[in-house]
Design an enzyme around this catalytic site. Structure first.
Site, PDB file in Angstrom:
ATOM      1  N   ARG A  34      34.285  40.775  43.008  1.00 44.34           N
ATOM      2  CA  ARG A  34      34.863  42.070  42.684  1.00 44.34           C
ATOM      3  C   ARG A  34      34.889  42.865  43.980  1.00 44.34           C
ATOM      4  O   ARG A  34      33.971  42.750  44.813  1.00 44.34           O
ATOM      5  CB  ARG A  34      34.022  42.822  41.638  1.00 44.34           C
ATOM      6  N   GLU A  66      41.151  48.572  43.922  1.00 50.60           N
ATOM      7  CA  GLU A  66      42.265  47.786  43.426  1.00 50.60           C
ATOM      8  C   GLU A  66      43.143  48.604  42.473  1.00 50.60           C
ATOM      9  O   GLU A  66      42.589  49.313  41.622  1.00 50.60           O
ATOM     10  CB  GLU A  66      41.656  46.595  42.654  1.00 50.60           C
ATOM     11  N   HIS A 121      44.528  39.389  43.423  1.00 53.65           N
ATOM     12  CA  HIS A 121      43.637  39.030  42.312  1.00 53.65           C
ATOM     13  C   HIS A 121      44.221  37.856  41.503  1.00 53.65           C
ATOM     14  O   HIS A 121      44.468  37.968  40.303  1.00 53.65           O
ATOM     15  CB  HIS A 121      43.386  40.258  41.420  1.00 53.65           C
TER      16      HIS A 121
END
Ligand SMILES: NC(=O)c1ccc[n+]([C@@H]2O[C@H](COP(=O)([O-])OP(=O)(O)OC[C@H]3O[C@@H](n4cnc5c(N)ncnc54)[C@H](O)[C@@H]3O)[C@@H](O)[C@H]2O)c1
Ligand SMILES: O=C(O)[C@H](O)CO
Length: 316
Positions: free
Chosen positions: A236, A265, A283
């Site tokens: 993450r 993000e 991602h």
């Protein structure tokens, strides 16, 4: 039983959801707004949220008697859900472990190889039309065979990455864990993160996100890495202090980075986008038709178990 699915899904998953449940499927591919999340908790028995849907303690507190009793998260990572607050509100949380493991480990290897071998930079050169042809010192990267990888977060994905590094690419494996892991190849546990960072050529992050791992990779850890070291993050974004990472890359303190996830993000800082020694993906960890379908089935298996009053297969 009314079910809300927070994003369009693969055709197979949507077909099953429509066949088995009274379902509403959001048509937007963007995260749910606070209004949508409040409505989801108030008007649906089960919600399938996903990455980006910020079910914070505030959202739960704003719907004091939620109709919702299960958040069946689509994804293994659930750091966007305040699980303690959900449970206090009487809402179970489940996730989709396992289905994501191999695809995400593959993306880690793509990032590791691309960054080490300058594949993105090379592709940009060819696409630009400016390639002058092969020569013995053109675009030299870092050899991978015989190098050492250090895995932070030796769980399902971390072990799948370590397996690929050992069996596929002839690399030595080290990892950081409170307790040694039983794996089918030689792997050294180096419990101190800075020691691990200093001892490896590639530092690969595969820990869960959330408060406990926020900025685990900070300036001192980056300083500990070799100047030839490369950081890979498929975990993450918040696990890395992104501004310290940018500083370490700009000063040459580390040699490169391969990133699938970002601290804010989907915002990716211009500084990262400008650096040739950084591989950046949007991602993509689990982004295959098969895996996204498997993840959807696991989420729906949890919904089905809940509806039937059976124990939940993947409780968080
Ligand atoms: N890029 C992507 O698309 C993508 C896809 C899937 C998963 N992920 C991320 O990868 C994470 C890991 O998934 P998994 O299925 O391997 O989970 P997992 O639970 O099997 O593995 C996580 C491991 O990290 C360890 N860990 C936790 N905190 C740690 C710490 N502070 N230091 C060192 N180790 C620590 C745990 O003990 C565990 O072994 C997910 O939570 C998710 O955030 C990203
Ligand atoms: O946590 C996960 O499963 C991914 O990040 C989304 O697929």
């Amino acid at each position: 039983m009314k079910l809300l699915i927070a994003r369009p899904m693969t055709a197979a998953v949507e077909a099953r959801a429509r066949a088995e449940f009274d379902v509403e499927i959001r048509s937007s591919t963007l995260p749910m707004s606070p209004d949508e999340m409040r409505r989801a908790l108030a008007e649906f028995d089960v919600v399938v949220p996903t990455l980006g849907d910020q079910f914070s303690a505030t959202i739960f507190s704003e719907v004091p008697q939620p109709r919702c009793k299960l958040l069946a998260n689509f994804g293994v990572g659930y750091n966007h859900i305040d699980v303690a607050a959900a449970q206090t509100a009487g809402i179970h949380v489940t996730n989709t472990p396992g289905a994501v493991t191999d695809a995400t480990a593959d993306i880690a290897m793509i990032l590791l190889l691309s960054t080490a071998r300058r594949a993105g930079e090379g592709e940009r050169l060819v696409r630009s039309g400016n390639w002058q042809g092969w020569h013995p010192t053109q675009m030299l990267g870092h050899h991978v065979t015989g190098k050492r990888v250090g895995v932070v977060g030796m769980g399902r994905i971390g072990q799948a990455i370590a397996w690929r590094c050992h069996f596929g690419f002839g690399m030595d494996v080290a990892y950081q864990s409170r307790t040694p892991k039983e794996v089918e190849f030689p792997a050294e546990n180096i419990p101190d993160l800075k020691e691990l960072a200093a001892a490896v050529d590639f530092l690969v992050l595969a820990v869960p996100g959330g408060a406990q791992t926020r900025h685990l990779i900070n300036a001192p850890v980056l300083e500990a890495m070799k100047p030839t070291g490369i950081l890979i993050n498929i975990a993450r974004g918040e696990v890395v202090d992104e501004s310290s990472l940018i500083a370490a890359l700009q000063s040459g303190q580390i040699a490169g980075a391969g990133l699938d996830v970002y601290e804010f993000e989907p915002t990716v800082p211009q500084a990262l986008r400008d650096m040739e020694n950084v591989t950046i993906l949007p991602h993509l960890g689990t982004a295959t038709e098969e895996v996204r379908t498997d993840m959807g089935h696991i989420a729906l298996d949890n919904v089905a178990a809940f509806v039937a009053g059976r124990s939940l297969p993947n409780p968080v």
